[in-house]
Design a protein around this motif. Structure first.
Motif, short mmCIF file in Angstrom:
data_model
loop_
_atom_site.label_atom_id
_atom_site.label_comp_id
_atom_site.label_asym_id
_atom_site.label_seq_id
_atom_site.Cartn_x
_atom_site.Cartn_y
_atom_site.Cartn_z
N THR A 20 5.41 -11.13 -2.23
CA THR A 20 5.35 -12.38 -1.48
C THR A 20 4.91 -12.10 -0.05
O THR A 20 4.04 -12.76 0.50
N LEU A 21 5.52 -11.07 0.52
CA LEU A 21 5.20 -10.68 1.90
C LEU A 21 3.71 -10.41 2.03
O LEU A 21 3.04 -10.88 2.95
N MET A 22 3.19 -9.66 1.04
CA MET A 22 1.78 -9.27 1.11
C MET A 22 0.87 -10.47 0.90
O MET A 22 -0.10 -10.66 1.63
N VAL A 23 1.18 -11.25 -0.13
CA VAL A 23 0.31 -12.38 -0.46
C VAL A 23 0.32 -13.39 0.68
O VAL A 23 -0.70 -13.94 1.06
N SER A 24 1.52 -13.59 1.26
CA SER A 24 1.63 -14.61 2.29
C SER A 24 0.83 -14.24 3.52
O SER A 24 0.48 -15.10 4.31
N CYS A 25 0.52 -12.94 3.68
CA CYS A 25 -0.25 -12.63 4.87
C CYS A 25 -1.69 -12.24 4.59
O CYS A 25 -2.30 -11.52 5.34
N ILE A 26 -2.24 -12.72 3.48
CA ILE A 26 -3.69 -12.57 3.25
C ILE A 26 -4.39 -13.36 4.35
O ILE A 26 -4.12 -14.53 4.55
N LYS A 27 -5.26 -12.68 5.06
CA LYS A 27 -5.92 -13.34 6.19
C LYS A 27 -7.07 -14.21 5.74
O LYS A 27 -7.51 -14.14 4.61
N GLU A 28 -7.57 -14.97 6.70
CA GLU A 28 -8.74 -15.78 6.41
C GLU A 28 -9.91 -14.87 6.07
O GLU A 28 -10.03 -13.77 6.61
N GLU A 29 -10.76 -15.34 5.17
CA GLU A 29 -11.88 -14.51 4.73
C GLU A 29 -12.77 -14.16 5.92
O GLU A 29 -13.13 -15.02 6.71
N PRO B 52 -0.57 -6.17 9.71
CA PRO B 52 -0.65 -7.11 8.59
C PRO B 52 -1.80 -6.73 7.68
O PRO B 52 -2.57 -5.84 8.01
N LEU B 53 -1.92 -7.38 6.53
CA LEU B 53 -3.03 -7.08 5.63
C LEU B 53 -4.34 -7.38 6.35
O LEU B 53 -4.50 -8.43 6.93
N PRO B 54 -5.31 -6.45 6.32
CA PRO B 54 -6.59 -6.71 6.98
C PRO B 54 -7.39 -7.75 6.19
O PRO B 54 -7.16 -7.94 5.01
N ALA B 55 -8.33 -8.36 6.90
CA ALA B 55 -9.11 -9.44 6.28
C ALA B 55 -9.94 -8.94 5.11
O ALA B 55 -10.33 -9.70 4.25
N LYS B 96 7.13 9.23 -3.76
CA LYS B 96 6.80 7.85 -3.44
C LYS B 96 5.45 7.56 -4.05
O LYS B 96 4.61 8.46 -4.19
N GLY B 97 5.22 6.32 -4.40
CA GLY B 97 3.92 6.01 -4.97
C GLY B 97 3.73 4.53 -5.18
O GLY B 97 4.60 3.73 -4.88
N MET B 98 2.56 4.19 -5.66
CA MET B 98 2.28 2.80 -6.03
C MET B 98 0.95 2.75 -6.79
O MET B 98 0.11 3.63 -6.68
N ASP B 99 0.82 1.71 -7.60
CA ASP B 99 -0.46 1.41 -8.24
C ASP B 99 -0.83 0.00 -7.81
O ASP B 99 -0.01 -0.90 -7.91
N THR B 100 -2.05 -0.17 -7.31
CA THR B 100 -2.44 -1.52 -6.93
C THR B 100 -3.81 -1.85 -7.49
O THR B 100 -4.62 -0.98 -7.78
N LYS B 101 -4.05 -3.13 -7.61
CA LYS B 101 -5.38 -3.63 -7.97
C LYS B 101 -5.63 -4.79 -7.03
O LYS B 101 -4.79 -5.69 -6.91
N ALA B 102 -6.74 -4.74 -6.32
CA ALA B 102 -6.99 -5.77 -5.32
C ALA B 102 -8.46 -6.17 -5.30
O ALA B 102 -9.33 -5.41 -5.73
N GLN B 103 -8.70 -7.36 -4.83
CA GLN B 103 -10.06 -7.83 -4.59
C GLN B 103 -10.34 -7.65 -3.11
O GLN B 103 -9.55 -8.08 -2.27
N VAL B 104 -11.47 -7.00 -2.80
CA VAL B 104 -11.77 -6.73 -1.41
C VAL B 104 -13.18 -7.21 -1.06
O VAL B 104 -14.02 -7.41 -1.93
N ILE B 240 -11.30 4.07 5.35
CA ILE B 240 -10.43 2.90 5.31
C ILE B 240 -10.16 2.57 6.77
O ILE B 240 -9.59 3.36 7.52
N SER B 241 -10.62 1.38 7.18
CA SER B 241 -10.69 1.07 8.61
C SER B 241 -9.35 0.62 9.19
O SER B 241 -9.26 0.31 10.35
N PHE B 242 -8.32 0.58 8.38
CA PHE B 242 -7.03 0.12 8.88
C PHE B 242 -5.94 1.12 8.49
O PHE B 242 -6.10 1.85 7.51
N ALA B 243 -4.86 1.16 9.24
CA ALA B 243 -3.77 2.09 8.93
C ALA B 243 -2.89 1.50 7.82
O ALA B 243 -2.71 0.29 7.75
N MET B 244 -2.39 2.36 6.96
CA MET B 244 -1.48 1.91 5.90
C MET B 244 -0.14 2.59 6.13
O MET B 244 -0.06 3.80 6.23
N TYR B 245 0.92 1.78 6.20
CA TYR B 245 2.24 2.32 6.50
C TYR B 245 3.09 2.37 5.24
O TYR B 245 3.15 1.41 4.48
#
Lengths: 392, 257
Positions: A20-29, B52-55, B96-104, B240-245
């Motif tokens: 939720t945290l991640m989805v809620s902060c998806i930025k504008e395209e 926050p999540l980058p654009a 520690k780990g994770m698996d993700t699938k994302a649209q970028v 990857i142009s942004f830091a991941m924490y």
């Protein structure tokens, strides 16, 4: 058991919270950063060939009877991008003109060279027969992702460069296998009959090719254009065969040398090459004339020799191809498909296309062949009959 | 590195303070009485995320934090006869780990093939698998809220001795070099792999805070949130142009001696 349940509950909750945290902060395209010309038109002008649009070039071919040389091209570009000079600006295309496309985010721009070629006006030559020679004497090198490869061109009667030939070398560059022109499936060599010749070699495509189930690349050279956007997933459809052709072809002749690679392979279901015992590779070298339609503006690897392709008018195919270390001379007539013939009026209007197609592995389109198979070709000639023009 | 040194210095000071406090204890009681030892084990749930999540990230299709484990030991020194305040030094091994699938869109990417690299901007689907094995040293202050509940907070240092960050891209296109470069489409079963594992940071630091609840005399139930303060990638890594924490919640049990 209870504890496990609790743990699962906590885990699910945390995942949901993070999600939720991640989805809620998806930025504008973000604004688009690309700056492509996607389509190009010359309004109210009759074109005789498909408009070629590559990453940095646009090329129109206008019919001989159209106005010349001022045009006002209209482009569609990446959403939000801008083009300068703007759409509809009238410019003189005696020389190629440049256009700059700037991305929506303003950070990127790309310069396109836009050419307008004019179809030669039909005229009655002195002789009834015309000989068109292709000697592979001219190449220019192009570089994609740091890989340099040969591009063949011809010099026409007016001394202008004619980019008749195309290869899939640009797609091969993306497999990162070749560095020099001689590492590519198609290149120019010095061992021609008289001067240079074209060399086509079937190559492996490395781990990248394997990962996309395209484990080999046959050497290829053809008249037409190559669509690099389609190269990786639909290589058969990426080869657009066919050049505008205004004469009636009679015969196709030339010289070849051929040597099959050591191990003939076919891909298995996983796309891995499996050797086939006792089988030798064979090349292909033929010419085909066809009438393009809206649905099929060009021929491609999937339909170029299809017996049922209704667009094909006539073909010239070498019947007894064989391996040879010496140059083999061939000459074959164009044979018409049943019920097909050339309409002189259509010929004048530029409604026919012709393609010479060659490959170092005849089934290379389907990734069957022997890596290392080498075809050398030189001094191709198309003999054409010049039918008297009507209306003159 | 500068920050890391500072944290190291701070932790050394803290350890020294614990030592000194222990040795200077004026009470007549056995000074070892003020030490508490615990071994613990648990699971890490979380991921490495830009904040926050980058654009460039348009949609997260799936996220799986995987089941990651940790085992460790903690030594706590209590101050004063009330044992209200203390300081802890721990050592734990964790995965520690994770698996993700994302649209970028316009996402920095380096595709590797046969030891050769193709870099550019990717628009489409990205699958990522991140896994790391680390030794972590937390140095925390402890406050006893009541007989059963302890609250702790403080920095941690970690060293990764095994790191991987890789995956593949598909259903999209790469612009070679930058957004004006050649466009290569990957559709159907075409995919390209990438591996940024060698660009991951070995040393990391962060802050952690949590609670510890004494369910029985010896059995502790622990919950800790560990929040990385530097990105998982080295600063020099620009693809990857942004830091991941790294942000992980640790849930587990401890045995108190």
């Amino acid at each position: 058991m209870e504890k496990n349940k609790d743990m699962n509950f906590i885990k699910t909750t945390v995942i949901l919270m993070i999600a939720t945290l991640m989805v809620s902060c998806i930025k504008e395209e973000p604004l688009n950063s690309e700056c492509d010309i996607i389509t190009a038109q010359l309004p109210d002008i009759v074109l005789v060939d498909n408009t070629i649009i590559s990453n940095n070039n646009v090329e129109f071919t206008v019919r001989y009877d159209q106005p010349w040389p001022e045009y006002a091209p209209v482009f569609t570009i990446t959403e939000g991008a801008t083009i300068s000079p703007s759409n509809g600006t009238v410019r003189d295309f005696t020389q190629p003109q440049t256009y700059t496309v700037t991305s929506q985010d303003g950070k990127w721009h790309k310069t396109y060279t836009v050419r307008v070629k004019r179809q030669n006006a039909p005229e009655d030559p002195k002789d009834e027969f015309i000989y068109m020679h292709y000697n592979f004497e001219h190449v220019r090198t192009l570089t994609t992702v740091g890989r340099t490869y040969d591009v063949f061109y011809e010099i026409d009667n007016e001394g202008e460069e004619e980019w008749a030939w195309a290869t899939a070398n640009s797609a091969y560059a993306l497999t990162l296998q070749g560095k020099e022109p001689q590492d590519f499936p198609t290149y120019q060599a010095n061992e021609g009959i008289d001067g240079k010749c074209a060399v086509l070699v079937t190559r492996g495509t490395g781990s990248f090719g394997a990962s996309v189930k395209k484990p080999m690349a046959a050497g290829n050279l053809f008249m037409g254009s190559f669509d690099p956007k389609n190269a990786l997933q639909k290589p058969l459809e990426a080869t657009h065969f066919g050049m505008l052709f205004n004469e009636t072809p009679i015969s196709f002749s030339g010289f070849y040398k051929y040597k099959s690679g050591e191990e003939y392979c076919e891909p298995d279901a996983a796309g891995k090459l499996q050797p086939i015992e006792g089988k030798r590779d064979m090349f292909n070298l033929y010419a085909v004339m066809f009438e393009p339609t809206e649905e099929m503006p060009w021929l491609d690897g999937s339909n170029v020799l299809s017996e049922s392709n209704p667009n094909i008018i006539c073909t010239a195919i070498i019947p007894d191809r064989h391996e040879s270390e010496e140059w083999v001379e061939f000459s074959v007539p164009f044979e018409y498909r049943p019920g097909k013939n050339i309409d002189i009026k259509k010929l004048q209007e530029g409604l026919y296309r012709l393609a010479i197609v060659m490959s170092s592995s005849e089934n290379g389109d389907y990734f069957c062949g022997a890596i290392g198979s080498t075809l050398q070709v030189d001094q191709l000639t198309l003999v054409c009959k010049h039918d008297k023009l009507e209306n003159q | 590195m500068k920050l890391f040194k500072r944290i190291l210095a701070l932790s050394l000071c803290l350890t020294a303070v614990i030592q000194v406090m222990g040795s200077n204890d004026s009470s007549k009681e056995d000074k070892w009485y003020h030490f508490e030892y615990e071994v613990n084990a648990g699971t890490n749930i979380g991921g490495a995320s830009p904040l926050p999540l980058p654009a460039e990230i348009r949609h997260i299709d799936s996220f799986n934090p995987n089941l990651d484990l940790q085992i460790g030991a903690t030594i706590t020194k209590w101050f004063g006869p009330t044992k209200k305040w203390g300081a802890s030094l721990g050592l734990r091994f964790e995965t520690k780990g994770m698996d993700t699938k994302a649209q970028v869109k316009d996402y920095g990417m380096e595709i590797w093939q046969d030891g050769e690299m193709l870099d550019g901007r990717w628009t489409g689907t990205v699958k990522t698998k991140y896994a790391t094995q680390q030794l972590v040293v937390p140095i925390t202050g402890v406050w006893r809220a009541n007989k059963r509940l302890k609250v702790n907070a403080g920095p941690y240092l970690s060293y990764a001795f095994k790191n991987s960050f890789d995956g593949y891209v598909y259903d999209g296109y790469l612009r070679v070099g930058d957004p004006t470069g050649e466009k290569i489409e990957f559709n159907g079963d075409s995919r390209a792999t990438y591996d940024f594992g060698s660009n991951l940071r070995k040393f990391q630091w962060g802050m952690q805070a949590g609670i510890s609840w004494a369910a029985y005399e010896h059995l502790m139930v622990n919950a800790n949130l560990a929040w990385g303060c530097n990105g998982i990638f080295e600063k020099s890594f620009k693809t990857i142009s942004f830091a991941m924490y790294p942000i992980y919640l640790n849930l587990g049990f401890g045995y108190k001696f």
